[in-house]
Design an enzyme around this catalytic site. Structure first.
Site, PDB file in Angstrom:
ATOM      1  N   ARG A 102     -26.883 -15.669  37.407  1.00 26.20           N
ATOM      2  CA  ARG A 102     -25.732 -15.486  36.247  1.00 26.20           C
ATOM      3  C   ARG A 102     -25.705 -16.614  35.064  1.00 26.20           C
ATOM      4  NH1 ARG A 102     -20.881 -11.716  36.855  1.00 26.20           N
ATOM      5  NH2 ARG A 102     -21.120 -11.250  35.033  1.00 26.20           N
ATOM      6  N   THR A 136     -17.267  -0.678  27.105  1.00 29.61           N
ATOM      7  CA  THR A 136     -16.058  -0.836  28.571  1.00 29.61           C
ATOM      8  C   THR A 136     -16.383   0.418  29.501  1.00 29.61           C
ATOM      9  OG1 THR A 136     -14.385  -1.555  29.523  1.00 29.61           O
ATOM     10  CG2 THR A 136     -13.938  -1.493  27.187  1.00 29.61           C
ATOM     11  N   ASP A 171     -20.023 -13.950  29.568  1.00 27.78           N
ATOM     12  CA  ASP A 171     -20.372 -15.228  28.544  1.00 27.78           C
ATOM     13  C   ASP A 171     -20.116 -15.086  27.686  1.00 27.78           C
ATOM     14  OD1 ASP A 171     -21.377 -13.219  26.480  1.00 27.78           O
ATOM     15  OD2 ASP A 171     -21.585 -11.599  28.320  1.00 27.78           O
ATOM     16  N   HIS A 198     -11.543 -12.144  31.786  1.00 26.72           N
ATOM     17  CA  HIS A 198     -11.941 -12.978  33.681  1.00 26.72           C
ATOM     18  C   HIS A 198     -12.723 -13.965  33.366  1.00 26.72           C
ATOM     19  CE1 HIS A 198     -12.542  -7.983  33.770  1.00 26.72           C
ATOM     20  NE2 HIS A 198     -11.103  -8.249  33.445  1.00 26.72           N
ATOM     21  N   GLN A 215     -13.387  -8.823  28.608  1.00 22.32           N
ATOM     22  CA  GLN A 215     -14.057  -8.432  29.705  1.00 22.32           C
ATOM     23  C   GLN A 215     -14.971  -9.376  30.276  1.00 22.32           C
ATOM     24  OE1 GLN A 215     -13.178  -4.906  31.168  1.00 22.32           O
ATOM     25  NE2 GLN A 215     -13.429  -4.451  29.223  1.00 22.32           N
TER      26      GLN A 215
HETATM   27  P1  NAD Z   1     -18.817  -1.535  32.824  1.00 21.26           P
HETATM   28  O1  NAD Z   1     -20.461  -2.079  33.452  1.00 21.26           O
HETATM   29  O2  NAD Z   1     -18.036  -1.039  33.423  1.00 21.26           O
HETATM   30  O3  NAD Z   1     -19.533  -0.640  31.514  1.00 21.26           O
HETATM   31  C1  NAD Z   1     -20.616  -1.149  31.016  1.00 21.26           C
HETATM   32  C2  NAD Z   1     -20.668   0.655  29.704  1.00 21.26           C
HETATM   33  O4  NAD Z   1     -21.599  -0.485  28.454  1.00 21.26           O
HETATM   34  C3  NAD Z   1     -20.734   1.324  29.927  1.00 21.26           C
HETATM   35  O5  NAD Z   1     -19.554   2.325  29.780  1.00 21.26           O
HETATM   36  C4  NAD Z   1     -22.262   1.703  28.825  1.00 21.26           C
HETATM   37  O6  NAD Z   1     -22.093   2.869  28.821  1.00 21.26           O
HETATM   38  C5  NAD Z   1     -21.745   0.828  28.444  1.00 21.26           C
HETATM   39  N1  NAD Z   1     -23.326  -0.001  27.277  1.00 21.26           N
HETATM   40  C6  NAD Z   1     -24.509   0.218  27.898  1.00 21.26           C
HETATM   41  N2  NAD Z   1     -25.195   0.088  26.979  1.00 21.26           N
HETATM   42  C7  NAD Z   1     -24.747  -0.435  25.974  1.00 21.26           C
HETATM   43  C8  NAD Z   1     -24.898  -0.929  24.296  1.00 21.26           C
HETATM   44  N3  NAD Z   1     -26.384  -0.931  23.777  1.00 21.26           N
HETATM   45  N4  NAD Z   1     -24.062  -0.890  23.592  1.00 21.26           N
HETATM   46  C9  NAD Z   1     -22.650  -0.496  24.165  1.00 21.26           C
HETATM   47  N5  NAD Z   1     -22.036  -0.251  25.370  1.00 21.26           N
HETATM   48  C10 NAD Z   1     -23.172  -0.290  25.958  1.00 21.26           C
HETATM   49  O7  NAD Z   1     -18.804  -3.002  32.615  1.00 21.26           O
HETATM   50  P2  NAD Z   1     -17.042  -2.989  31.838  1.00 21.26           P
HETATM   51  O8  NAD Z   1     -16.432  -2.449  31.218  1.00 21.26           O
HETATM   52  O9  NAD Z   1     -17.162  -4.377  30.707  1.00 21.26           O
HETATM   53  O10 NAD Z   1     -16.384  -3.380  32.666  1.00 21.26           O
HETATM   54  C11 NAD Z   1     -16.878  -4.567  34.613  1.00 21.26           C
HETATM   55  C12 NAD Z   1     -16.540  -5.791  34.575  1.00 21.26           C
HETATM   56  O11 NAD Z   1     -17.632  -6.093  34.448  1.00 21.26           O
HETATM   57  C13 NAD Z   1     -15.895  -5.536  33.517  1.00 21.26           C
HETATM   58  O12 NAD Z   1     -15.324  -7.470  34.488  1.00 21.26           O
HETATM   59  C14 NAD Z   1     -17.270  -8.008  32.982  1.00 21.26           C
HETATM   60  O13 NAD Z   1     -15.809  -8.917  33.471  1.00 21.26           O
HETATM   61  C15 NAD Z   1     -17.628  -7.901  34.050  1.00 21.26           C
HETATM   62  N6  NAD Z   1     -19.560  -8.299  33.362  1.00 21.26           N
HETATM   63  C16 NAD Z   1     -19.636  -8.747  32.138  1.00 21.26           C
HETATM   64  C17 NAD Z   1     -20.600  -9.144  31.715  1.00 21.26           C
HETATM   65  C18 NAD Z   1     -20.853 -10.129  30.573  1.00 21.26           C
HETATM   66  O14 NAD Z   1     -19.949 -11.348  30.659  1.00 21.26           O
HETATM   67  N7  NAD Z   1     -21.597  -9.770  30.287  1.00 21.26           N
HETATM   68  C19 NAD Z   1     -21.671  -8.361  32.680  1.00 21.26           C
HETATM   69  C20 NAD Z   1     -21.522  -7.616  33.394  1.00 21.26           C
HETATM   70  C21 NAD Z   1     -20.471  -7.630  34.086  1.00 21.26           C
END
Ligand code: NAD
Ligand code: ZN
Length: 248
Positions: free
Chosen positions: A62, A182, A97, A112, A94
């Site tokens: 990552r 989220t 990045d 997080h 959350q």
């Molecule tokens: P999640 O993966 O559970 O949900 C992602 C949500 O984003 C979904 O509801 C989806 O419909 C929506 N989505 C997808 N593409 C989108 C777009 N282009 N625009 C708007 N919405 C869009 O993620 P979460 O609810 O953040 O929770 C899961 C955990 O994932 C958190 O604890 C977080 O720390 C972690 N996480 C972080 C990263 C990062 O830092 N970039 C990446 C993946 C997961």
């Protein structure tokens, strides 16, 4: 449109969907990270105790991936809003990045943790520090001066998120609550909208994302679409009303 009056305080909670258009995979969607790794294998204290190198392999990938991504228009829109609102703006993410910071956001609460920070597994006196170390073939995990292994400064499943006091105070205070990208599954973040709504009539709650979140019932308005497209044209800042003296 989300109208923002001159006295409004705005709380924004972002999730993985916020960074999807930048090329960072979400957790649960198609191409989600969990399709390649199972959460209990890499993001829990048990996983760390069992196989710390596998955990570091996951987070090293990552870190490597992050070097290739840029903020999207949604990140820039929130940075601009912060510039306008100053102290009336609270951004809680959350995401681990640093795309919000790269877009210019200054006050980001990373509940997080941060992908480019590490800390001692023993939580000795050494505080979390900036780190872009990656596990290469045959390498050993670096050790702290106290002898503990260095681990990612990430809140794993079963651990307590960071900054909860600040977050609770900002939730108490806000008049506009907006969640972005989220899924409304991971606690405690999924309940923030409910805390904010405890003062209903006062707080307006909005969701922006690709699909309806699991906690949809707590949002006054749900705007479906990619956040990179919706956020840049979402906020309508109302000019302060002048009082009699200023009108002259
Ligand atoms: P999640 O993966 O559970 O949900 C992602 C949500 O984003 C979904 O509801 C989806 O419909 C929506 N989505 C997808 N593409 C989108 C777009 N282009 N625009 C708007 N919405 C869009 O993620 P979460 O609810 O953040 O929770 C899961 C955990 O994932 C958190 O604890 C977080 O720390 C972690 N996480 C972080 C990263 C990062 O830092 N970039 C990446 C993946 C997961
Ligand atoms: Zn230590």
């Amino acid at each position: 449109m989300i109208p923002i009056a001159p006295q409004d305080r705005v709380f924004i909670l972002t999730g993985a969907g916020m960074s999807a258009e930048s090329g960072l995979p979400t957790f649960r969607g198609t191409n989600g990270i969990w399709r390649t790794y199972r959460v209990e294998q890499v993001a829990s204290p048990i996983a760390w105790a069992r196989d710390p190198k596998l955990v570091w392999q996951f987070y090293s990938e990552r870190r490597r991936r992050h070097h290739t991504v840029q903020p999207n228009p949604g990140h820039y829109a929130l940075a601009r809003l912060e510039e306008e609102l100053g102290d009336r703006f609270f951004l809680c993410t959350q995401n681990v990045d640093r795309l919000h910071e790269m877009a210019g956001s200054r006050r980001v609460t990373h509940m997080h943790g941060k992908i480019f920070q590490s800390r001692c597994e023993r939580d000795c006196e050494r505080p979390p520090f900036d780190d872009d170390w990656m596990l290469e073939n045959g390498a050993e995990i670096p050790l702290c001066a106290c002898g503990g292994k260095i681990r990612p400064h990430i809140c794993w499943f079963g651990e307590t998120p960071f900054g909860m006091e600040r977050i609770a105070a900002a939730l108490e205070d806000c008049m506009v609550f907006l969640a972005v990208g989220t899924s409304g599954v991971v606690e405690p973040a999924a309940s923030f909208v409910r805390y904010a709504r405890a003062r209903r009539g006062y707080v307006r709650t909005y969701y922006v994302g690709a699909e309806e979140p699991l906690n949809r019932a707590f949002f006054d308005e749900v705007l479906l679409g990619p956040s990179g497209e919706l956020l840049p044209r979402l906020f309508a800042l109302q000019a302060p009303r002048m009082n009699a003296d200023e009108r002259g």
